[in-house]
Every structure is written in C-alpha cells, then in structure tokens.
Design a protein around this motif. Sequence first.
Motif, PDB file in Angstrom:
ATOM      1  N   ASP A  88       0.815  -1.224   0.000  1.00 39.72           N
ATOM      2  CA  ASP A  88       0.000   0.000   0.000  1.00 39.72           C
ATOM      3  C   ASP A  88       0.845   1.269   0.000  1.00 39.72           C
ATOM      4  O   ASP A  88       0.317   2.376   0.118  1.00 39.72           O
ATOM      5  N   ARG A  89       2.169   1.109  -0.196  1.00 42.83           N
ATOM      6  CA  ARG A  89       3.053   2.278  -0.281  1.00 42.83           C
ATOM      7  C   ARG A  89       3.847   2.290  -1.587  1.00 42.83           C
ATOM      8  O   ARG A  89       4.848   2.996  -1.694  1.00 42.83           O
ATOM      9  N   LEU A  90       3.400   1.524  -2.561  1.00 41.90           N
ATOM     10  CA  LEU A  90       4.113   1.434  -3.839  1.00 41.90           C
ATOM     11  C   LEU A  90       3.356   2.134  -4.968  1.00 41.90           C
ATOM     12  O   LEU A  90       2.127   2.121  -5.011  1.00 41.90           O
ATOM     13  N   LEU A  91       4.127   2.732  -5.879  1.00 47.82           N
ATOM     14  CA  LEU A  91       3.608   3.277  -7.129  1.00 47.82           C
ATOM     15  C   LEU A  91       4.424   2.697  -8.272  1.00 47.82           C
ATOM     16  O   LEU A  91       5.511   2.140  -8.047  1.00 47.82           O
ATOM     17  N   VAL A  92       3.923   2.845  -9.489  1.00 45.50           N
ATOM     18  CA  VAL A  92       4.684   2.439 -10.681  1.00 45.50           C
ATOM     19  C   VAL A  92       4.790   3.632 -11.618  1.00 45.50           C
ATOM     20  O   VAL A  92       3.920   4.509 -11.641  1.00 45.50           O
ATOM     21  N   GLU A  93       5.867   3.645 -12.392  1.00 43.92           N
ATOM     22  CA  GLU A  93       6.138   4.778 -13.288  1.00 43.92           C
ATOM     23  C   GLU A  93       7.028   4.318 -14.433  1.00 43.92           C
ATOM     24  O   GLU A  93       7.622   3.235 -14.386  1.00 43.92           O
ATOM     25  N   THR A  94       7.125   5.189 -15.439  1.00 45.78           N
ATOM     26  CA  THR A  94       8.116   4.939 -16.495  1.00 45.78           C
ATOM     27  C   THR A  94       9.310   5.869 -16.407  1.00 45.78           C
ATOM     28  O   THR A  94      10.410   5.504 -16.795  1.00 45.78           O
ATOM     29  N   ASP A  95       9.112   7.112 -15.927  1.00 41.73           N
ATOM     30  CA  ASP A  95      10.131   8.166 -16.048  1.00 41.73           C
ATOM     31  C   ASP A  95      10.479   8.380 -17.519  1.00 41.73           C
ATOM     32  O   ASP A  95      11.572   8.795 -17.863  1.00 41.73           O
ATOM     33  N   SER A  96       9.528   8.036 -18.406  1.00 43.12           N
ATOM     34  CA  SER A  96       9.783   8.188 -19.838  1.00 43.12           C
ATOM     35  C   SER A  96      10.051   9.663 -20.163  1.00 43.12           C
ATOM     36  O   SER A  96       9.487  10.555 -19.533  1.00 43.12           O
ATOM     37  N   PRO A  97      10.988   9.882 -21.099  1.00 41.50           N
ATOM     38  CA  PRO A  97      11.542   8.960 -22.109  1.00 41.50           C
ATOM     39  C   PRO A  97      12.768   8.164 -21.661  1.00 41.50           C
ATOM     40  O   PRO A  97      13.451   7.570 -22.485  1.00 41.50           O
ATOM     41  N   TYR A  98      13.044   8.140 -20.341  1.00 35.45           N
ATOM     42  CA  TYR A  98      14.254   7.485 -19.829  1.00 35.45           C
ATOM     43  C   TYR A  98      13.938   6.084 -19.294  1.00 35.45           C
ATOM     44  O   TYR A  98      12.801   5.770 -18.970  1.00 35.45           O
ATOM     45  N   LEU A  99      14.975   5.244 -19.192  1.00 36.65           N
ATOM     46  CA  LEU A  99      14.945   4.009 -18.406  1.00 36.65           C
ATOM     47  C   LEU A  99      13.867   3.005 -18.808  1.00 36.65           C
ATOM     48  O   LEU A  99      13.126   2.486 -17.973  1.00 36.65           O
ATOM     49  N   ALA A 100      13.779   2.717 -20.082  1.00 41.41           N
ATOM     50  CA  ALA A 100      12.796   1.737 -20.552  1.00 41.41           C
ATOM     51  C   ALA A 100      13.037   0.381 -19.894  1.00 41.41           C
ATOM     52  O   ALA A 100      14.178  -0.064 -19.757  1.00 41.41           O
ATOM     53  N   PRO A 101      11.970  -0.285 -19.476  1.00 39.00           N
ATOM     54  CA  PRO A 101      12.117  -1.594 -18.825  1.00 39.00           C
ATOM     55  C   PRO A 101      12.478  -2.681 -19.843  1.00 39.00           C
ATOM     56  O   PRO A 101      12.276  -2.527 -21.044  1.00 39.00           O
ATOM     57  N   VAL A 102      13.002  -3.780 -19.329  1.00 41.05           N
ATOM     58  CA  VAL A 102      13.145  -4.987 -20.137  1.00 41.05           C
ATOM     59  C   VAL A 102      11.728  -5.382 -20.590  1.00 41.05           C
ATOM     60  O   VAL A 102      10.790  -5.322 -19.791  1.00 41.05           O
ATOM     61  N   PRO A 103      11.472  -5.695 -21.840  1.00 37.04           N
ATOM     62  CA  PRO A 103      12.410  -6.018 -22.920  1.00 37.04           C
ATOM     63  C   PRO A 103      12.728  -4.843 -23.848  1.00 37.04           C
ATOM     64  O   PRO A 103      13.248  -5.068 -24.934  1.00 37.04           O
ATOM     65  N   TYR A 104      12.418  -3.628 -23.422  1.00 39.42           N
ATOM     66  CA  TYR A 104      12.637  -2.463 -24.287  1.00 39.42           C
ATOM     67  C   TYR A 104      13.887  -1.683 -23.906  1.00 39.42           C
ATOM     68  O   TYR A 104      14.111  -0.595 -24.428  1.00 39.42           O
ATOM     69  N   ARG A 105      14.679  -2.234 -23.000  1.00 39.45           N
ATOM     70  CA  ARG A 105      15.855  -1.505 -22.515  1.00 39.45           C
ATOM     71  C   ARG A 105      16.737  -1.066 -23.687  1.00 39.45           C
ATOM     72  O   ARG A 105      17.000  -1.843 -24.605  1.00 39.45           O
ATOM     73  N   GLY A 106      17.160   0.202 -23.634  1.00 38.18           N
ATOM     74  CA  GLY A 106      17.983   0.752 -24.701  1.00 38.18           C
ATOM     75  C   GLY A 106      17.180   1.558 -25.709  1.00 38.18           C
ATOM     76  O   GLY A 106      17.746   2.341 -26.474  1.00 38.18           O
ATOM     77  N   LYS A 107      15.852   1.372 -25.689  1.00 35.25           N
ATOM     78  CA  LYS A 107      14.977   2.157 -26.557  1.00 35.25           C
ATOM     79  C   LYS A 107      14.409   3.324 -25.753  1.00 35.25           C
ATOM     80  O   LYS A 107      14.499   3.364 -24.529  1.00 35.25           O
ATOM     81  N   GLN A 108      13.801   4.285 -26.461  1.00 38.65           N
ATOM     82  CA  GLN A 108      13.166   5.373 -25.738  1.00 38.65           C
ATOM     83  C   GLN A 108      11.938   4.846 -25.010  1.00 38.65           C
ATOM     84  O   GLN A 108      11.114   4.137 -25.565  1.00 38.65           O
ATOM     85  N   ASN A 109      11.825   5.213 -23.759  1.00 38.98           N
ATOM     86  CA  ASN A 109      10.702   4.783 -22.933  1.00 38.98           C
ATOM     87  C   ASN A 109       9.444   5.572 -23.283  1.00 38.98           C
ATOM     88  O   ASN A 109       9.519   6.666 -23.837  1.00 38.98           O
ATOM     89  N   GLN A 110       8.281   5.012 -22.926  1.00 40.45           N
ATOM     90  CA  GLN A 110       7.010   5.703 -23.147  1.00 40.45           C
ATOM     91  C   GLN A 110       6.000   5.175 -22.126  1.00 40.45           C
ATOM     92  O   GLN A 110       6.158   4.081 -21.567  1.00 40.45           O
ATOM     93  N   PRO A 111       4.940   5.940 -21.842  1.00 35.74           N
ATOM     94  CA  PRO A 111       3.977   5.536 -20.810  1.00 35.74           C
ATOM     95  C   PRO A 111       3.370   4.152 -21.006  1.00 35.74           C
ATOM     96  O   PRO A 111       3.035   3.483 -20.022  1.00 35.74           O
ATOM     97  N   ALA A 112       3.236   3.688 -22.240  1.00 31.65           N
ATOM     98  CA  ALA A 112       2.682   2.351 -22.486  1.00 31.65           C
ATOM     99  C   ALA A 112       3.462   1.270 -21.751  1.00 31.65           C
ATOM    100  O   ALA A 112       2.899   0.228 -21.377  1.00 31.65           O
ATOM    101  N   TYR A 113       4.750   1.518 -21.521  1.00 31.22           N
ATOM    102  CA  TYR A 113       5.603   0.508 -20.897  1.00 31.22           C
ATOM    103  C   TYR A 113       5.432   0.444 -19.376  1.00 31.22           C
ATOM    104  O   TYR A 113       6.068  -0.391 -18.719  1.00 31.22           O
ATOM    105  N   THR A 114       4.561   1.284 -18.815  1.00 34.85           N
ATOM    106  CA  THR A 114       4.249   1.140 -17.386  1.00 34.85           C
ATOM    107  C   THR A 114       3.692  -0.246 -17.124  1.00 34.85           C
ATOM    108  O   THR A 114       3.828  -0.786 -16.028  1.00 34.85           O
TER     109      THR A 114
END
Length: 260
Positions: A199-225
């Motif tokens: 109950d103290r966690l949130l999720v984010e992208t910080d896009s356009p930075y830090l794309a998660p696996v399997p998109y690591r190395g690409k530009q991040n975007q909100p869809a990847y949340t």
Amino acid sequence: MFIVDSHCHLDSLDYEKLHTNVDDVIEKAKARGVKHFLSIGVTLGRFEAMRDLVAHRDDVSLSCGLHPLDLGDERFDRQRLEQYATDKRVIAIGEIGLDYYYDQQRKAEQLDVFAQQIDVANQVNKPVIIHTRDAREDTIRVLRENHAEKCGGVIHCFTENMDFAKQALDLGFYISCSGIVTFKNAEEIREVIRYVPVDRLLVETDSPYLAPVPYRGKQNQPAYTREVCEYVAALKGLSSEQFALITTQNFERLFKVNVL
C-alpha cells in the motif's frame, strides 16, 4: 486493468519519429491498460508549455518544480513556483531533490532550493516528488528538517538501499518503481521492493528514460508502465490486475485525486 504512470515527462518524448503527438502517446498507453498520467515538471521556465501540451486532456495531471540538475540553467523563482502550485491541475511539487552524482559544485544551492520547495509544498498542501542520487543522508535530513511528513510524497524511480527506504517509509513516503527494477543488476532494489508494504508502492516509467526490459535501450514511453506493473506484481506475489488496482488507489490517496 487500470494502471497509472505516476511519473513521465510528456514534454520530452520524441514527437518527430516515434509519436505524432501527445494524443498518440496516450492512446498507445491506453491500449495497454495505462489510463492516467502524471506529467512531471523539471523547470519553471518550461511548465507553461507542458501545461498547454496536455490542456485538452482530463487524463493527465501535472507537477511543477525545479530539478536539482537544472539549477545551472534556471534561477529558482519561489514566487513563480507558488503561482504555478495553485493551479488545480497541479497535484504535486516536483521533481525536486538532490543530485550529487552529476553536480557536486552546487550542493549548497541544491540544499537551499530543495528546502524552499518543500516549504511551498507544505504551504499548498501538495505532496513532493523526490529525485535523489548519491545524496541519501542529506535527502532524508532535509525532508525531516523541513517537515515533509506534513505534505507527504514519493521517492521516485527508487534506486536506494533498504535503510533509506525504511527512513522514507517512516516519514510516510511512498516508493515508486521504474523500469530499473527489471534490470539484471538491480537485485538490491528488488530486495527493497519485496520489503515495502504494497500500500506504499507506485509504478512509473520516467519516460523517455529508463525503458524496462524487454525495451531496454529504446526510448521509454507511458505504455511501458504495464511491464513495470507486471514485473513488480510478480515480485509481490500478486496478479497484475490486483497490483494495478492497488497502485492506482495508492496514487489517488497520495495525490488526493480521483482517477478511477
């Protein structure tokens, strides 16, 4: 499924090659269950342009503040921050904090501006969004000394250790997971996230930075949340649907908004 991207920079995405406009970005995200967005301000000089970019959307909230790494380009204007902070669409003060990794020359200025912005957050009763890098002790100290527990807030893009997390939780703060949690070398972060109450966690992208696996190395975007949500849900032993609902409710509670 209803997922909130609690931290994205919608004014910094690639609108020349990857997306046609901000509506395109949001429709791609909504197709994957990401349905509300907190667009983060990092300078006061760019805030109005960011606000205008999403003015037609009721599924985007805003924050305003001066990022520590932007102090070299913009002088802090407290009166301007106070003015923007009263905007009804602004639900938080941030991204603010300390960064000694990239800038050790302006430590005193960073500390002063950080404290002033917490004071503004308490003044308008809106939570703070915290950036911290190589500044664990000072970050916690400034939060305590300036009574950040009154306005509350979140440690965004969490990359700190267990001790820091416990101190932040003691202040009533939330912890936000970015794509970094999916990286191979992020086991210490995963250990912390397993510990943090759900109950103290949130999720984010910080896009356009830090794309998660399997998109690591690409530009991040909100869809990847969605990838972040699914990954952390598994860490917590929950279904993606359960965790999406919990983190959305956490977002509503912290930022005093209704998005569902």
